[in-house]
Motif scaffolding. Structure first.
Motif, PDB file in Angstrom:
ATOM      1  N   GLN A  52       0.828  -1.207   0.000  1.00 31.16           N
ATOM      2  CA  GLN A  52       0.000   0.000   0.000  1.00 31.16           C
ATOM      3  C   GLN A  52       0.866   1.262   0.000  1.00 31.16           C
ATOM      4  N   GLN A  53       2.006   1.185   0.693  1.00 34.74           N
ATOM      5  CA  GLN A  53       2.943   2.308   0.682  1.00 34.74           C
ATOM      6  C   GLN A  53       3.481   2.544  -0.725  1.00 34.74           C
ATOM      7  N   ALA A  54       3.792   1.446  -1.431  1.00 36.39           N
ATOM      8  CA  ALA A  54       4.280   1.562  -2.809  1.00 36.39           C
ATOM      9  C   ALA A  54       3.208   2.147  -3.716  1.00 36.39           C
ATOM     10  N   VAL A  55       1.957   1.728  -3.517  1.00 35.89           N
ATOM     11  CA  VAL A  55       0.851   2.258  -4.315  1.00 35.89           C
ATOM     12  C   VAL A  55       0.709   3.755  -4.106  1.00 35.89           C
ATOM     13  N   GLU A  56       0.756   4.190  -2.856  1.00 35.28           N
ATOM     14  CA  GLU A  56       0.624   5.623  -2.569  1.00 35.28           C
ATOM     15  C   GLU A  56       1.774   6.410  -3.180  1.00 35.28           C
ATOM     16  N   MET A  57       2.970   5.824  -3.148  1.00 34.93           N
ATOM     17  CA  MET A  57       4.117   6.514  -3.724  1.00 34.93           C
ATOM     18  C   MET A  57       3.955   6.646  -5.246  1.00 34.93           C
ATOM     19  N   MET A  58       3.502   5.555  -5.902  1.00 37.72           N
ATOM     20  CA  MET A  58       3.310   5.614  -7.351  1.00 37.72           C
ATOM     21  C   MET A  58       2.230   6.631  -7.710  1.00 37.72           C
ATOM     22  N   GLY A  83       2.554  10.062  -9.922  1.00 34.03           N
ATOM     23  CA  GLY A  83       1.873   9.958 -11.204  1.00 34.03           C
ATOM     24  C   GLY A  83       2.388   8.811 -12.050  1.00 34.03           C
ATOM     25  N   THR A  84       2.864   7.746 -11.380  1.00 34.96           N
ATOM     26  CA  THR A  84       3.423   6.594 -12.093  1.00 34.96           C
ATOM     27  C   THR A  84       2.336   5.535 -12.298  1.00 34.96           C
ATOM     28  N   PRO A  85       1.945   5.272 -13.535  1.00 32.94           N
ATOM     29  CA  PRO A  85       0.925   4.248 -13.769  1.00 32.94           C
ATOM     30  C   PRO A  85       1.475   2.850 -13.464  1.00 32.94           C
ATOM     31  N   TYR A  86       0.603   1.981 -12.940  1.00 36.49           N
ATOM     32  CA  TYR A  86       1.010   0.603 -12.679  1.00 36.49           C
ATOM     33  C   TYR A  86      -0.153  -0.341 -12.998  1.00 36.49           C
ATOM     34  N   LEU A 104       1.592   3.839 -21.930  1.00 34.75           N
ATOM     35  CA  LEU A 104       1.348   4.516 -20.654  1.00 34.75           C
ATOM     36  C   LEU A 104       2.379   5.595 -20.360  1.00 34.75           C
ATOM     37  N   SER A 105       3.588   5.391 -20.837  1.00 35.32           N
ATOM     38  CA  SER A 105       4.649   6.364 -20.576  1.00 35.32           C
ATOM     39  C   SER A 105       4.720   7.448 -21.649  1.00 35.32           C
TER      40      SER A 105
END
Length: 373
Positions: free
Chosen positions: A101-107, A111-114, A365-366
């Motif tokens: 969840q921390q990684a998700v919030e950071m992305m 503005g990094t799509p995953y 995406l990029s």
């Protein structure tokens, strides 16, 4: 990331694949997707993209280290923060952890799509697809197993049912229960505890299954009269990939035939793959085989669209498992958000279509475009 492309400096997208890493196993550094990662790396090099594989802890570190392909081996190196992340974590537990969840919030903050965003369990997929009227004829009757009476009711309504773990994969921990006069016949997969093949009463059956059923959530699914090939059940894995914003395409399709005496066709359980149309021609006339093949692919794409518009998060690769009954009617068996990369297509090409599709979507995406090569 700026790279030197001949005499010209160009911006290259940085693509990261997030997964579990096993440094002690050099030949299978990334587990079952090691070969797949090598194909992505090779295809990215062809297009001038920067690709690496990293762990969840590394992605969260101030200075990211990832594995990059250097000639014929993987080398751990300092790498830039990615422009796009392909989530191939295999653990549902890890995806629910505070670390993920921390990684998700950071992305999100960067503005990094995953993608693919997260696992979808079997019950969630069933309820989601049930909301679409046109898909209901392709969904087997399915119920949640919450108490003993749920199984009693299901066996009263159907002569045979499957018990499947809600969070299961690879054909593991599945029971098939059939009523034969006054007996309950049981087949099962991959349990350490041995079970009897026959039980004289429902109570004796339930008591035998109770411990296993308490370990994880199960659902009940009506057993269908599925078509067989040389006496063996088979199904189809239709692998689909997202193209740009909303469109999907079928990247590969294979038939999976179970081992003799086995009721699941997963390759992890000894199943074998075959060409879809070729296998169908062994059973049906050529015209019927073509019609069924077309319908399976159309149904798979329809499922992808329904999931796209009904779920949170971004999904760009789905493995759709379908089967047909003895009347040739298709049924939706399962949807996989992290489909297996072992034998996902029948091809003699060095880089399989699914690896290319992942790279093209990452490039999209990029903000970069690629040509299909």
């Amino acid at each position: 990331m700026i790279i030197n492309n001949g005499n010209k400096l160009t911006l290259s997208p940085v693509i990261a694949l997030l997964t579990e890493i096993y440094p002690e196993h050099e030949s299978s550094l990334f587990g079952s997707i090691t070969a797949f990662c090598e194909e992505i790396a090779q295809y990215c090099q062809r297009h001038g993209f920067f690709f690496y594989v990293c762990s969840l802890k590394s992605l969260l570190a101030p200075d990211i280290q990832g594995y990059i392909k250097v000639h014929d081996h993987w080398s751990l190196a300092d790498v830039p923060y990615p422009d796009v992340v392909h989530n191939r974590l295999h653990s549902r537990k890890v995806e629910k952890s505070p670390l993920f969840q921390q990684a998700v919030e950071m992305m999100k903050s960067r503005g990094t799509p995953y993608f693919n965003a997260h696992f979808l369990d079997k019950w969630s997929v069933f309820t989601l697809l049930s909301n679409f009227d046109h898909l209901q004829p392709y969904l087997p009757e399915t119920y949640q197993l919450r108490k003993k009476e749920d199984l009693i009711d299901a066996l009263s309504a159907h002569s045979g049912v499957f018990l499947k773990p809600v969070h299961g994969s690879q054909g593991k921990h599945i029971f098939r229960i059939q009523q034969d006069e006054r007996l309950y016949r049981v087949d099962y997969t991959t349990f350490s505890q041995p079970f009897e093949k026959e039980y004289p009463t429902f109570q004796s059956l339930f008591e035998a299954l109770y411990t296993q059923l308490q370990k994880q959530g199960f659902l009940i699914q009506k057993a269908l009269p599925l078509q067989t090939y040389k006496g063996c059940p088979f199904d189809f894995r239709i692998l689909c990939h997202r193209v740009k914003e909303t469109n999907w395409k079928v990247t590969s399709a294979v038939a999976r035939v179970s081992q003799q005496g086995n009721f699941v066709s997963n390759l992890a359980r000894g199943g074998e793959i075959a060409h879809v149309y070729g296998l169908l021609q062994e059973i049906y006339a050529p015209l019927t085989s073509r019609q069924i093949t077309k319908l399976l692919k159309e149904l798979a794409l329809d499922i992808c669209h329904c999931i796209t518009v009904s779920t949170d998060g971004l999904f760009a690769e789905l493995g759709i498992d379908l089967a047909i009954d003895t009347d040739g009617h298709p049924w939706i068996i399962e949807v996989n958000t992290k489909p297996s990369k072992q034998h996902d297509s029948i091809t003699d090409k060095k880089i399989r279509p699914s690896a290319k599709a992942i790279v093209h979507y990452c490039a999209h995406l990029s903000g970069h475009s690629t040509e299909e090569v």
